[in-house]
Design a protein around this motif. Structure first.
Motif, PDB file in Angstrom:
ATOM      1  N   SER A   1       0.823  -1.215   0.000  1.00  0.00           N
ATOM      2  CA  SER A   1       0.000   0.000   0.000  1.00  0.00           C
ATOM      3  C   SER A   1       0.853   1.258   0.000  1.00  0.00           C
ATOM      4  CB  SER A   1      -0.926   0.014   1.225  1.00  0.00           C
ATOM      5  OG  SER A   1      -1.833  -1.068   1.183  1.00  0.00           O
ATOM      6  N   HIS A   2       2.176   1.084   0.137  1.00  0.00           N
ATOM      7  CA  HIS A   2       3.078   2.237   0.117  1.00  0.00           C
ATOM      8  C   HIS A   2       3.180   2.753  -1.316  1.00  0.00           C
ATOM      9  CE1 HIS A   2       3.804   0.499   3.948  1.00  0.00           C
ATOM     10  NE2 HIS A   2       4.667  -0.422   3.529  1.00  0.00           N
ATOM     11  N   VAL A   3       3.459   4.045  -1.458  1.00  0.00           N
ATOM     12  CA  VAL A   3       3.517   4.651  -2.791  1.00  0.00           C
ATOM     13  C   VAL A   3       4.773   5.493  -2.922  1.00  0.00           C
ATOM     14  CG1 VAL A   3       1.007   4.710  -3.040  1.00  0.00           C
ATOM     15  CG2 VAL A   3       2.196   6.673  -2.035  1.00  0.00           C
ATOM     16  N   GLU A   4       5.029   5.942  -4.161  1.00  0.00           N
ATOM     17  CA  GLU A   4       6.154   6.821  -4.428  1.00  0.00           C
ATOM     18  C   GLU A   4       5.687   8.004  -5.266  1.00  0.00           C
ATOM     19  OE1 GLU A   4       9.238   4.597  -6.298  1.00  0.00           O
ATOM     20  OE2 GLU A   4       9.647   3.354  -4.527  1.00  0.00           O
ATOM     21  N   SER A   5       6.267   9.172  -4.973  1.00  0.00           N
ATOM     22  CA  SER A   5       5.947  10.380  -5.722  1.00  0.00           C
ATOM     23  C   SER A   5       7.237  11.147  -5.971  1.00  0.00           C
ATOM     24  CB  SER A   5       4.955  11.266  -4.953  1.00  0.00           C
ATOM     25  OG  SER A   5       4.798  12.514  -5.600  1.00  0.00           O
ATOM     26  N   ASP A   6       7.470  11.506  -7.215  1.00  0.00           N
ATOM     27  CA  ASP A   6       8.679  12.265  -7.542  1.00  0.00           C
ATOM     28  C   ASP A   6       8.702  13.609  -6.821  1.00  0.00           C
ATOM     29  OD1 ASP A   6       9.461  10.210  -9.187  1.00  0.00           O
ATOM     30  OD2 ASP A   6       8.645  11.124 -11.018  1.00  0.00           O
ATOM     31  N   GLU A   7       7.526  14.159  -6.543  1.00  0.00           N
ATOM     32  CA  GLU A   7       7.445  15.456  -5.857  1.00  0.00           C
ATOM     33  C   GLU A   7       7.928  15.368  -4.408  1.00  0.00           C
ATOM     34  OE1 GLU A   7       3.498  17.425  -7.866  1.00  0.00           O
ATOM     35  OE2 GLU A   7       3.218  15.602  -6.669  1.00  0.00           O
ATOM     36  N   ALA A   8       7.945  14.147  -3.854  1.00  0.00           N
ATOM     37  CA  ALA A   8       8.325  13.967  -2.446  1.00  0.00           C
ATOM     38  C   ALA A   8       9.798  13.588  -2.286  1.00  0.00           C
ATOM     39  CB  ALA A   8       7.442  12.892  -1.810  1.00  0.00           C
ATOM     40  N   ARG A   9      10.548  13.544  -3.391  1.00  0.00           N
ATOM     41  CA  ARG A   9      11.952  13.179  -3.306  1.00  0.00           C
ATOM     42  C   ARG A   9      12.765  14.198  -2.519  1.00  0.00           C
ATOM     43  NH1 ARG A   9      13.361  11.378  -9.557  1.00  0.00           N
ATOM     44  NH2 ARG A   9      12.492   9.263  -9.449  1.00  0.00           N
ATOM     45  N   CYS A  10      13.754  13.691  -1.795  1.00  0.00           N
ATOM     46  CA  CYS A  10      14.704  14.552  -1.079  1.00  0.00           C
ATOM     47  C   CYS A  10      16.004  13.770  -0.913  1.00  0.00           C
ATOM     48  CB  CYS A  10      14.138  14.989   0.274  1.00  0.00           C
ATOM     49  SG  CYS A  10      13.914  13.644   1.459  1.00  0.00           S
ATOM     50  N   GLY A  11      17.012  14.373  -0.261  1.00  0.00           N
ATOM     51  CA  GLY A  11      18.316  13.731  -0.125  1.00  0.00           C
ATOM     52  C   GLY A  11      18.267  12.389   0.570  1.00  0.00           C
ATOM     53  N   GLY A  12      17.412  12.268   1.588  1.00  0.00           N
ATOM     54  CA  GLY A  12      17.314  11.001   2.323  1.00  0.00           C
ATOM     55  C   GLY A  12      16.233  10.087   1.794  1.00  0.00           C
ATOM     56  N   ASN A  13      15.526  10.500   0.736  1.00  0.00           N
ATOM     57  CA  ASN A  13      14.444   9.689   0.179  1.00  0.00           C
ATOM     58  C   ASN A  13      14.412   9.919  -1.326  1.00  0.00           C
ATOM     59  OD1 ASN A  13      12.099   8.301  -0.443  1.00  0.00           O
ATOM     60  ND2 ASN A  13      10.749   9.546   0.863  1.00  0.00           N
ATOM     61  N   ILE A  14      15.377   9.285  -2.027  1.00  0.00           N
ATOM     62  CA  ILE A  14      15.566   9.553  -3.450  1.00  0.00           C
ATOM     63  C   ILE A  14      14.438   8.997  -4.322  1.00  0.00           C
ATOM     64  CG2 ILE A  14      18.069   9.679  -3.245  1.00  0.00           C
ATOM     65  CD1 ILE A  14      18.204   6.822  -4.298  1.00  0.00           C
ATOM     66  N   ASP A  15      13.639   8.067  -3.778  1.00  0.00           N
ATOM     67  CA  ASP A  15      12.527   7.493  -4.542  1.00  0.00           C
ATOM     68  C   ASP A  15      11.189   8.186  -4.265  1.00  0.00           C
ATOM     69  OD1 ASP A  15      14.097   5.521  -5.800  1.00  0.00           O
ATOM     70  OD2 ASP A  15      13.979   4.253  -4.006  1.00  0.00           O
ATOM     71  N   GLY A  16      11.165   9.093  -3.291  1.00  0.00           N
ATOM     72  CA  GLY A  16       9.902   9.731  -2.918  1.00  0.00           C
ATOM     73  C   GLY A  16       8.954   8.748  -2.262  1.00  0.00           C
ATOM     74  N   PHE A  17       9.501   7.853  -1.429  1.00  0.00           N
ATOM     75  CA  PHE A  17       8.745   6.777  -0.782  1.00  0.00           C
ATOM     76  C   PHE A  17       7.851   7.349   0.330  1.00  0.00           C
ATOM     77  CE2 PHE A  17       8.435   3.444   2.500  1.00  0.00           C
ATOM     78  CZ  PHE A  17       7.831   2.449   1.759  1.00  0.00           C
ATOM     79  N   ILE A  18       6.561   6.944   0.343  1.00  0.00           N
ATOM     80  CA  ILE A  18       5.605   7.394   1.358  1.00  0.00           C
ATOM     81  C   ILE A  18       4.857   6.186   1.914  1.00  0.00           C
ATOM     82  CG2 ILE A  18       3.600   8.869   1.831  1.00  0.00           C
ATOM     83  CD1 ILE A  18       4.400  10.533  -0.609  1.00  0.00           C
ATOM     84  N   LEU A  19       4.904   6.027   3.217  1.00  0.00           N
ATOM     85  CA  LEU A  19       4.221   4.912   3.869  1.00  0.00           C
ATOM     86  C   LEU A  19       2.702   5.066   3.776  1.00  0.00           C
ATOM     87  CD1 LEU A  19       6.369   4.607   7.123  1.00  0.00           C
ATOM     88  CD2 LEU A  19       6.303   2.958   5.232  1.00  0.00           C
ATOM     89  N   ARG A  20       2.015   3.927   3.750  1.00  0.00           N
ATOM     90  CA  ARG A  20       0.548   3.937   3.702  1.00  0.00           C
ATOM     91  C   ARG A  20      -0.041   4.691   4.893  1.00  0.00           C
ATOM     92  NH1 ARG A  20      -3.649   5.005   4.079  1.00  0.00           N
ATOM     93  NH2 ARG A  20      -5.614   3.881   3.835  1.00  0.00           N
TER      94      ARG A  20
END
Length: 272
Positions: free
Chosen positions: A63-82
């Protein structure tokens, strides 16, 4: 739609950037949907609660998703927990020129306001219907984004039904109830108290009119007119002359007092 659900007003790219109302829903997001961060998990993430993103990818079976808009230095995939997000589902309500409209799927009629929506082509164009036909509608023509639009086919638009009137009525009704509750509950003023206040105000106005001579003037003018009318019938007063004088003067005085007090007074004849 849930009545207690939180509403967000965001630009909808599928409608040419027109503002649209979205409702928060606690479920798994699909690719392409908008989400809002409601409970940020990692303090080092580049996003904050309330940030809105579009889902670009999701993990298979997760259920986790990825968004390019959420990318940062510590989260290069833009990973967001459900657990961090809610889905923003679009409603049928849009905001145009400061007013709220509901998009309704029906054929347009002359005078309706419509919005063009068809497979991503020139969506969000808003026009007024000037003629309705079997295949479509003719709309007011004026240049928009370098193109000229003269009509839309049925099924390629929604009718925009204004919601402002309904909202205004609801707000007025709520305001009336709030004032009424405040008068009764907070100030402790009963309906009888209000009636007594009006009675006192009317008495004061009658006294002022009498002292200034206005009451005599009003009564004199009305009675003189009725007397002339009464003696037209062979020099004899018409039947019910006394009652007519009393009622006419009463009505006239009542109207003038109501105007002074800015209240609505309805005078009824006896027997009604």
């Amino acid at each position: 739609m849930e009545t207690n659900a939180k509403i967000h007003v965001l630009a909808d790219e599928t409608l040419g950037g027109i503002k649209r109302e979205y409702v928060e829903v606690d479920r798994k997001a699909e690719v392409g949907e908008k989400i809002v961060i409601v409970e940020k998990d990692d303090l080092e993430e580049g996003y904050e609660n309330g940030d809105v993103f579009t889902v670009d990818r999701h993990r298979p079976g997760k259920s986790h998703v990825e968004s390019d808009e959420a990318r940062c230095g510590g989260n290069i995939d833009g990973f967001i927990l459900r657990e961090e997000y809610h889905v923003l589902e679009p409603t049928d309500i849009v905001h145009i020129d400061g007013r709220r409209y509901e998009m309704v799927d029906r054929e347009g009629e002359v005078g309706d306001k419509v919005i063009h929506v068809y497979k991503g082509e020139s969506n969000g164009i808003v026009r007024d219907v000037r003629k309705a036909g079997d295949d479509g509608i003719d709309v007011d023509t004026y240049e928009d984004e370098g193109e000229l639009y003269s009509g839309f086919y049925h099924g390629h638009y929604y009718v925009l039904v204004p919601l402002d009137k309904e909202k205004t009525f609801e707000n007025k009704n709520n305001t009336y109830k709030e004032v009424k509750n405040y008068i009764h509950n907070e100030l402790g003023i009963s309906r009888q108290d209000v009636q007594e206040m009006i009675s006192i105000a009317v008495s004061n106005e009658v006294q002022k009119m009498s002292e200034s001579g206005k009451l005599d003037k009003i009564a004199g003018e009305k009675i003189e007119s009725l007397i002339e009318e009464g003696f037209e019938n062979g020099g004899r007063l018409l039947h019910g002359f006394k009652e007519r004088v009393s009622q006419t003067v009463s009505n006239e005085v009542g109207k003038r007092i109501a105007n002074v007090l800015n209240i609505n007074v309805e005078l009824k004849e006896e027997g009604n």
